[in-house]
Structure formats: structure tokens, C-alpha cells
Design a protein around this motif. Structure first.
Motif, short mmCIF file in Angstrom:
data_model
loop_
_atom_site.label_atom_id
_atom_site.label_comp_id
_atom_site.label_asym_id
_atom_site.label_seq_id
_atom_site.Cartn_x
_atom_site.Cartn_y
_atom_site.Cartn_z
N UNK A 1 -4.53 -62.40 20.04
CA UNK A 1 -5.08 -62.37 18.83
C UNK A 1 -4.36 -61.31 17.80
N UNK A 2 -3.95 -61.63 16.68
CA UNK A 2 -3.42 -60.79 15.94
C UNK A 2 -4.76 -60.26 14.86
N UNK A 3 -4.67 -59.12 14.70
CA UNK A 3 -6.04 -58.38 13.96
C UNK A 3 -5.52 -57.33 12.73
N UNK A 4 -6.46 -57.72 11.75
CA UNK A 4 -6.42 -56.86 10.28
C UNK A 4 -7.53 -56.04 10.39
N UNK A 5 -7.50 -54.84 10.53
CA UNK A 5 -8.67 -53.96 10.49
C UNK A 5 -9.14 -53.68 9.09
N UNK B 1 -0.17 -60.03 2.47
CA UNK B 1 0.84 -60.28 1.69
C UNK B 1 2.23 -59.55 2.57
N UNK B 2 1.99 -58.58 3.11
CA UNK B 2 2.94 -57.81 3.69
C UNK B 2 3.40 -58.49 5.10
N UNK B 3 2.70 -59.34 5.63
CA UNK B 3 2.90 -60.15 7.08
C UNK B 3 3.67 -61.67 6.85
N UNK B 4 4.47 -61.94 7.68
CA UNK B 4 4.73 -63.27 7.66
C UNK B 4 3.94 -64.22 7.44
N UNK B 5 4.20 -65.37 6.66
CA UNK B 5 3.19 -66.52 6.43
C UNK B 5 2.68 -67.35 7.70
N UNK B 6 3.22 -67.06 8.67
CA UNK B 6 3.04 -68.06 9.42
C UNK B 6 1.74 -67.42 10.87
N UNK B 7 1.90 -65.95 10.30
CA UNK B 7 1.08 -65.48 11.27
C UNK B 7 -0.58 -65.62 11.18
N UNK B 8 -1.48 -66.02 11.75
CA UNK B 8 -2.88 -66.30 11.84
C UNK B 8 -3.59 -64.90 12.32
N UNK B 9 -4.14 -64.27 11.18
CA UNK B 9 -4.90 -63.19 11.23
C UNK B 9 -6.43 -63.37 11.35
N UNK B 10 -6.94 -62.31 12.22
CA UNK B 10 -8.47 -62.39 12.24
C UNK B 10 -8.75 -60.87 11.59
N UNK B 11 -9.77 -60.95 10.78
CA UNK B 11 -10.31 -59.76 10.15
C UNK B 11 -11.51 -59.11 11.18
N UNK B 12 -11.14 -57.80 11.36
CA UNK B 12 -11.94 -57.23 12.29
C UNK B 12 -12.52 -55.84 11.75
N UNK B 13 -13.81 -55.86 11.48
CA UNK B 13 -14.56 -54.74 10.86
C UNK B 13 -14.58 -53.74 11.72
N UNK C 1 -6.13 -52.14 23.45
CA UNK C 1 -6.53 -51.82 24.84
C UNK C 1 -7.30 -53.19 25.27
N UNK C 2 -7.53 -54.15 24.16
CA UNK C 2 -8.24 -55.37 24.55
C UNK C 2 -7.10 -56.44 24.42
N UNK C 3 -5.81 -56.17 24.34
CA UNK C 3 -4.88 -57.03 24.56
C UNK C 3 -4.49 -57.56 23.08
N UNK C 4 -5.08 -57.11 21.97
CA UNK C 4 -4.82 -57.59 20.68
C UNK C 4 -3.70 -57.03 19.96
N UNK C 5 -3.15 -57.57 19.05
CA UNK C 5 -1.99 -56.88 18.41
C UNK C 5 -2.61 -56.55 16.71
#
Length: 224
Positions: free
Chosen positions: A171-175, A94-106, A195-199
Motif C-alpha cells: 500500500x502506498x500512503x499519503x499521510x 502532484x509530486x508523485x508519478x501519475x500511475x501511483x495509487x495512493x491511500x490517504x492515511x489520517x 513497520x506495517x509494510x507500507x510505503x
């Protein structure tokens, strides 16, 4: 509801279980302990700039249940932990812009922890929360168990601990992790993503440790 409760009563006779929160002979989590898992997400800022949404405070019943889940094989409390984790993920998104596609990263467990448990805690909770299989980092080097270390030792112990499986360019990531204590694990995970180029767009955890991480930066929002 009464049919479900009757079935649980019958099962408790066949297979006795103690409440993971208080030890009473009842359910995996008794009615008195369940209110502790009503999520009230708060947001915290790590020293590397990563924002973290935490659903609960890591104390009392919550702390005991998380430890039982991770260290005693009490996977029967997974559903109760998955709900606040889902609330923290919702709050972080909810804190991110609505158009951002985010991938969950465990955030990964160490190899020794996986062998000891026989399951991956975060992956288990994400499945129970309905997120399916999340991508993950991998352990790059063996580390000591964090709970035995001081704050400075935790940071040193985590340096270089993780790496991405491949390129995360674009890739945009949510940890996603279980507990925010000092932030050392999430900072290292964020480093590995970058380091792998992700945000890194933020992080979500079940609970934060008030004594070590202080107050939140936002007013809590309640999730039932």
C-alpha cells in the motif's frame, strides 16, 4: 450570493457568533480574515526523507482558527480549513508519478484528545474536503500533549506512539495531519506505516510553523 449573505445576517441575530480569526461579531470567519486561507502550498523535507506539502503558514489568523477548531469546538470553521488541506493534498499528489495509487492515511488524535473534543479533527476536515473516510493509524501508547514540549521532548514523546490497524504491505500512503511543527508526529506516523509494510509517498498538512521549520524547498503555488 446576496441571498446567502442575507440568510447569514439573519442567523447571526438569532445565534450570535464571533469570527474565529479576529473575534469580531460576524461569521465563523469574517470577510477580512478569509484571504488568510488562500492556499499557497510549499514543500518541506523531514529528516527521515518524508516530503510534506503545507498549504499555509501556521501564524496569525490561521493559527487562531486551527486552535479554535481543535481546542474550542469551533467546527463551524471546518469548511475554511478543509479547502487549504485539500490544496495541500493535491500538491502532494502532484509530486508523485501519475500511475501511483495512493491511500490517504489520517494521523490519529490521542484517546484523551478524542474524549475531550468529541470528534476527530483530521477525519472531519477530510470529509468536508470531499475525501470521505480515510484510513487511519491508531494510538499505540498514551503521550503527553505536544504543545507543552521542547523539540527533543516532542520526538521522544512520539516514539512508538502509533501503529497500523493491520498489514499495509503493497500500500502506498499519503499521510494527512493538521500542522507541521517539528515533524516528530509525521516521522512517527511514517515509521508506523513502514513497520506495517507500507510505503510512505509523502504527507499533506494545513499549515507549517515557519519559526521551527524554516523555508520551503519549492516556490509556492496559489490555490483560491
Amino acid at each position: 450570493m446576496w441571498i446567502r449573505e442575507a440568510l447569514l445576517d439573519a442567523w447571526a441575530v438569532v445565534q450570535p457568533v464571533e469570527c474565529a480569526g479576529c473575534g469580531e461579531a460576524d461569521r465563523a470567519l469574517c470577510a477580512s480574515c478569509r484571504p488568510a486561507f488562500v492556499a499557497e502550498p510549499t514543500r518541506h523535507l523531514l529528516h527521515d526523507g518524508t516530503r510534506v506539502s503545507a498549504a499555509l503558514r501556521y501564524e496569525g489568523v490561521v493559527r487562531r482558527c486551527i486552535l479554535f477548531f481543535k481546542e474550542q469546538g469551533r467546527t463551524d470553521v471546518a469548511a475554511h480549513l478543509a479547502r487549504p488541506l485539500a490544496a495541500a493534498i493535491t500538491d502532494a499528489l502532484a509530486a508523485l508519478p501519475p500511475d501511483v495509487a495512493v491511500e490517504l492515511l489520517a494521523v490519529p488524535s490521542g484517546r484523551a484528545a478524542w474524549r475531550r473534543r468529541g470528534y476527530l479533527p483530521i477525519a472531519t476536515l477530510l470529509r468536508r474536503a470531499g475525501y470521505g473516510r480515510a484510513a487511519g493509524l491508531v494510538s499505540a501508547a498514551p503521550t503527553a500533549r505536544q504543545k507543552t514540549l521542547t523539540v527533543d521532548q516532542r520526538r521522544a514523546n512520539r516514539e512508538g506512539a502509533f501503529r497500523a490497524r493491520g498489514s499495509l504491505a503493497g500500500v502506498s500512503v499519503l499521510l494527512v495531519d493538521d500542522v507541521l511543527t517539528t515533524g516528530a508526529t509525521l516521522v512517527e506516523a511514517a515509521r508506523a506505516v513502514r513497520a506495517a509494510g507500507g510505503e510512505v509517498c509523502g504527507a499533506a498538512v494545513i499549515a507549517f510553523t515557519p519559526k521551527r521549520f524554516g523555508a520551503s524547498s519549492t516556490t509556492p503555488r496559489r490555490f483560491s
